[in-house]
Design a protein around this motif. Structure first.
Motif, PDB file in Angstrom:
ATOM      1  N   ALA A 195      -2.691  -5.229   1.105  1.00  0.00           N
ATOM      2  CA  ALA A 195      -1.456  -4.487   0.869  1.00  0.00           C
ATOM      3  C   ALA A 195      -0.272  -5.444   0.772  1.00  0.00           C
ATOM      4  O   ALA A 195       0.618  -5.281  -0.074  1.00  0.00           O
ATOM      5  N   CYS A 196      -0.250  -6.454   1.636  1.00  0.00           N
ATOM      6  CA  CYS A 196       0.803  -7.468   1.565  1.00  0.00           C
ATOM      7  C   CYS A 196       0.780  -8.183   0.227  1.00  0.00           C
ATOM      8  O   CYS A 196       1.825  -8.473  -0.356  1.00  0.00           O
ATOM      9  N   ARG A 197      -0.408  -8.443  -0.284  1.00  0.00           N
ATOM     10  CA  ARG A 197      -0.530  -9.125  -1.573  1.00  0.00           C
ATOM     11  C   ARG A 197       0.045  -8.254  -2.686  1.00  0.00           C
ATOM     12  O   ARG A 197       0.676  -8.760  -3.624  1.00  0.00           O
ATOM     13  N   VAL A 198      -0.178  -6.945  -2.603  1.00  0.00           N
ATOM     14  CA  VAL A 198       0.396  -6.025  -3.588  1.00  0.00           C
ATOM     15  C   VAL A 198       1.913  -6.101  -3.568  1.00  0.00           C
ATOM     16  O   VAL A 198       2.581  -6.107  -4.609  1.00  0.00           O
ATOM     17  N   LEU A 199       2.479  -6.180  -2.372  1.00  0.00           N
ATOM     18  CA  LEU A 199       3.927  -6.135  -2.219  1.00  0.00           C
ATOM     19  C   LEU A 199       4.611  -7.459  -2.548  1.00  0.00           C
ATOM     20  O   LEU A 199       5.814  -7.499  -2.788  1.00  0.00           O
ATOM     21  N   GLY A 200       3.883  -8.556  -2.515  1.00  0.00           N
ATOM     22  CA  GLY A 200       4.478  -9.839  -2.813  1.00  0.00           C
ATOM     23  C   GLY A 200       5.563 -10.199  -1.813  1.00  0.00           C
ATOM     24  O   GLY A 200       5.368 -10.107  -0.607  1.00  0.00           O
ATOM     25  N   ILE A 219       4.011  -0.728   7.008  1.00  0.00           N
ATOM     26  CA  ILE A 219       3.336  -0.103   5.865  1.00  0.00           C
ATOM     27  C   ILE A 219       4.039   1.196   5.481  1.00  0.00           C
ATOM     28  O   ILE A 219       4.238   1.490   4.299  1.00  0.00           O
ATOM     29  N   GLY A 220       4.440   1.971   6.487  1.00  0.00           N
ATOM     30  CA  GLY A 220       5.156   3.201   6.192  1.00  0.00           C
ATOM     31  C   GLY A 220       6.462   2.948   5.450  1.00  0.00           C
ATOM     32  O   GLY A 220       6.822   3.679   4.525  1.00  0.00           O
ATOM     33  N   ALA A 221       7.164   1.883   5.845  1.00  0.00           N
ATOM     34  CA  ALA A 221       8.428   1.559   5.198  1.00  0.00           C
ATOM     35  C   ALA A 221       8.225   1.111   3.760  1.00  0.00           C
ATOM     36  O   ALA A 221       9.125   1.260   2.923  1.00  0.00           O
ATOM     37  N   ALA A 222       7.047   0.555   3.464  1.00  0.00           N
ATOM     38  CA  ALA A 222       6.751   0.070   2.113  1.00  0.00           C
ATOM     39  C   ALA A 222       6.021   1.105   1.268  1.00  0.00           C
ATOM     40  O   ALA A 222       5.525   0.780   0.186  1.00  0.00           O
ATOM     41  N   ARG A 223       6.003   2.336   1.712  1.00  0.00           N
ATOM     42  CA  ARG A 223       5.241   3.399   1.060  1.00  0.00           C
ATOM     43  C   ARG A 223       5.496   3.481  -0.445  1.00  0.00           C
ATOM     44  O   ARG A 223       4.573   3.466  -1.263  1.00  0.00           O
ATOM     45  N   GLY A 224       6.756   3.572  -0.825  1.00  0.00           N
ATOM     46  CA  GLY A 224       7.085   3.744  -2.242  1.00  0.00           C
ATOM     47  C   GLY A 224       6.610   2.577  -3.089  1.00  0.00           C
ATOM     48  O   GLY A 224       6.072   2.774  -4.192  1.00  0.00           O
ATOM     49  N   LEU A 225       6.790   1.356  -2.581  1.00  0.00           N
ATOM     50  CA  LEU A 225       6.352   0.184  -3.322  1.00  0.00           C
ATOM     51  C   LEU A 225       4.835   0.144  -3.470  1.00  0.00           C
ATOM     52  O   LEU A 225       4.308  -0.196  -4.537  1.00  0.00           O
ATOM     53  N   LEU A 226       4.132   0.490  -2.403  1.00  0.00           N
ATOM     54  CA  LEU A 226       2.674   0.470  -2.466  1.00  0.00           C
ATOM     55  C   LEU A 226       2.146   1.474  -3.484  1.00  0.00           C
ATOM     56  O   LEU A 226       1.256   1.158  -4.282  1.00  0.00           O
ATOM     57  N   LEU A 227       2.686   2.661  -3.461  1.00  0.00           N
ATOM     58  CA  LEU A 227       2.235   3.679  -4.415  1.00  0.00           C
ATOM     59  C   LEU A 227       2.561   3.267  -5.847  1.00  0.00           C
ATOM     60  O   LEU A 227       1.748   3.438  -6.765  1.00  0.00           O
ATOM     61  N   ARG A 228       3.751   2.725  -6.039  1.00  0.00           N
ATOM     62  CA  ARG A 228       4.160   2.351  -7.397  1.00  0.00           C
ATOM     63  C   ARG A 228       3.365   1.154  -7.915  1.00  0.00           C
ATOM     64  O   ARG A 228       2.892   1.146  -9.047  1.00  0.00           O
ATOM     65  N   HIS A 229       3.190   0.133  -7.070  1.00  0.00           N
ATOM     66  CA  HIS A 229       2.544  -1.094  -7.533  1.00  0.00           C
ATOM     67  C   HIS A 229       1.035  -0.972  -7.665  1.00  0.00           C
ATOM     68  O   HIS A 229       0.421  -1.761  -8.389  1.00  0.00           O
ATOM     69  N   THR A 230       0.412  -0.036  -6.976  1.00  0.00           N
ATOM     70  CA  THR A 230      -1.029   0.164  -7.117  1.00  0.00           C
ATOM     71  C   THR A 230      -1.365   1.179  -8.197  1.00  0.00           C
ATOM     72  O   THR A 230      -2.497   1.219  -8.686  1.00  0.00           O
ATOM     73  N   GLY A 231      -0.393   2.032  -8.576  1.00  0.00           N
ATOM     74  CA  GLY A 231      -0.641   3.073  -9.553  1.00  0.00           C
ATOM     75  C   GLY A 231      -1.571   4.162  -9.064  1.00  0.00           C
ATOM     76  O   GLY A 231      -2.092   4.953  -9.853  1.00  0.00           O
TER      77      GLY A 231
END
Length: 342
Positions: A209-214, A229-241
């Motif tokens: 997950a960290c790798r996805v977020l850069g 991880i909860g705080a990065a929710r939007g980025l994770l969903l967007r970057h993983t598609g």
């Protein structure tokens, strides 16, 4: 989360589901023994070997978990034309998985062998070729994938460990059939190449997950990983598609988030690192099968965590104990005969 009796009902509902696993199959070896003394050659223990085991690793481990949970499972991937490849095929057959592995001529099968003393991993030896498959083998993998997809499996699971099986042609084949795939799950060390396909579910570890977020990734492992991880929710969903992102956190359980706003958090009992290898395959298998059985996100996460917990009870690469489910002729109730989760 459902009670154990309803877990059994889910297990009965997903029994005989058809699952296609495609990806990097490798051979896991475990050399376990008892430390007897320190070596005179170096300050290292001398281990008297008691047990040597070879089991399914990587995509083969994920497929073995699906088969153990009662799914009709097919594995598409590649092995080398060597003794390790032959032994890996035997492990796949023994696990009850249908073998559609391609033999890549001149390639060495990837192996990971660990030396364990009193449940502590002392060292791991990795071997095998990890570059892209030779063109003939890569083309054969795509053909076998097309054949397996033509049989319309209930779910497709991609296991990308970065050892060369899954190139652009495989992604293109899945993308071309994307609308026909009812449930596409991706478990990948690097999720970025898979994002354009739009998986239904991805199951990254915290590091993945960290790798996805850069650069936006939470960096300190000793901090609040669940909160990060909860705080990065939007980025994770967007970057993983992905429609669903389930981040596994070892002893901290998992955090699950969806595009429609649903969230779930599971907890897990601590386990030795020598028990945890392959737990991600058990987690993914439980999540996918629960979804196929009609469970919601929270229930599916709970089943996934329970399957992972069952799998890591012993040392070695984790595989769920077989779930044998039957309906009582007298009461009509469903019962799990083996592998009943605690």
């Amino acid at each position: 989360m459902r009670s154990p009796s309803n877990f059994s009902e889910l297990a009965a509902a997903w029994r005989d589901a058809s699952v296609l696993v495609v990806g990097d199959a490798l051979l896991d070896g475990w050399l376990a023994g008892t430390p007897t003394r320190l070596s005179r050659e170096a300050p290292i223990p001398v281990v008297a070997l008691d047990v040597t085991r070879e089991v399914c690793g990587g995509a083969a481990n994920t497929a073995a978990n699906f088969a153990a949970l009662g799914a009709r499972t097919t594995l598409v991937g590649a092995v080398g034309d060597d003794d390790d490849g032959a032994r890996l095929r035997t492990c796949v057959w023994d696990s009850g998985v249908a073998d559609r592995l391609v033999t890549a001529v001149g390639r060495r099968t990837v192996t990971k062998r660990r030396v364990v003393a009193e449940e502590h991993v002392l060292v791991r030896f990795d071997d095998g070729d990890t570059g892209p498959l030779p063109p003939p083998a890569a083309e054969s993998v795509v053909r076998r994938l097309d054949e397996a997809l033509g049989e319309r499996p209930d779910a497709v699971v991609v296991c990308d460990h970065g050892i060369g099986t899954l190139g652009p042609a495989v992604r293109a084949a899945l993308d071309a059939r994307r609308l026909d795939l009812p449930l596409l799950t991706v478990d990948a060390h690097n999720l970025a190449p898979w994002a354009p396909i739009g998986p239904d579910l991805v199951t990254p570890s915290y590091a993945e997950a960290c790798r996805v977020l850069g650069e936006a990734a939470p960096v300190a492992v000793d901090e609040d990983r669940i909160g990060a991880i909860g705080a990065a929710r939007g980025l994770l969903l967007r970057h993983t598609g992905a429609a669903i992102v389930a981040v596994t956190l070892d002893a901290e359980g998992s955090v699950v988030m969806t595009q429609n706003g649903a969230t779930a958090h599971t907890s897990a009992a601590p386990a030795r690192r020598s028990h945890a290898a392959g737990a991600g395959g058990a987690y993914a298998a439980g999540f996918v099968l629960a979804r196929l059985a009609g469970a919601d996100i929270a229930e599916s996460a709970g089943v996934a965590q329970r399957c992972a917990s069952m799998a890591i009870r012993g040392t070695g690469t984790a595989v769920c104990p077989p779930l044998l489910v039957r309906t009582s002729e007298t009461t009509g109730k469903i019962g799990v005969l083996e592998g009943e989760p605690a």
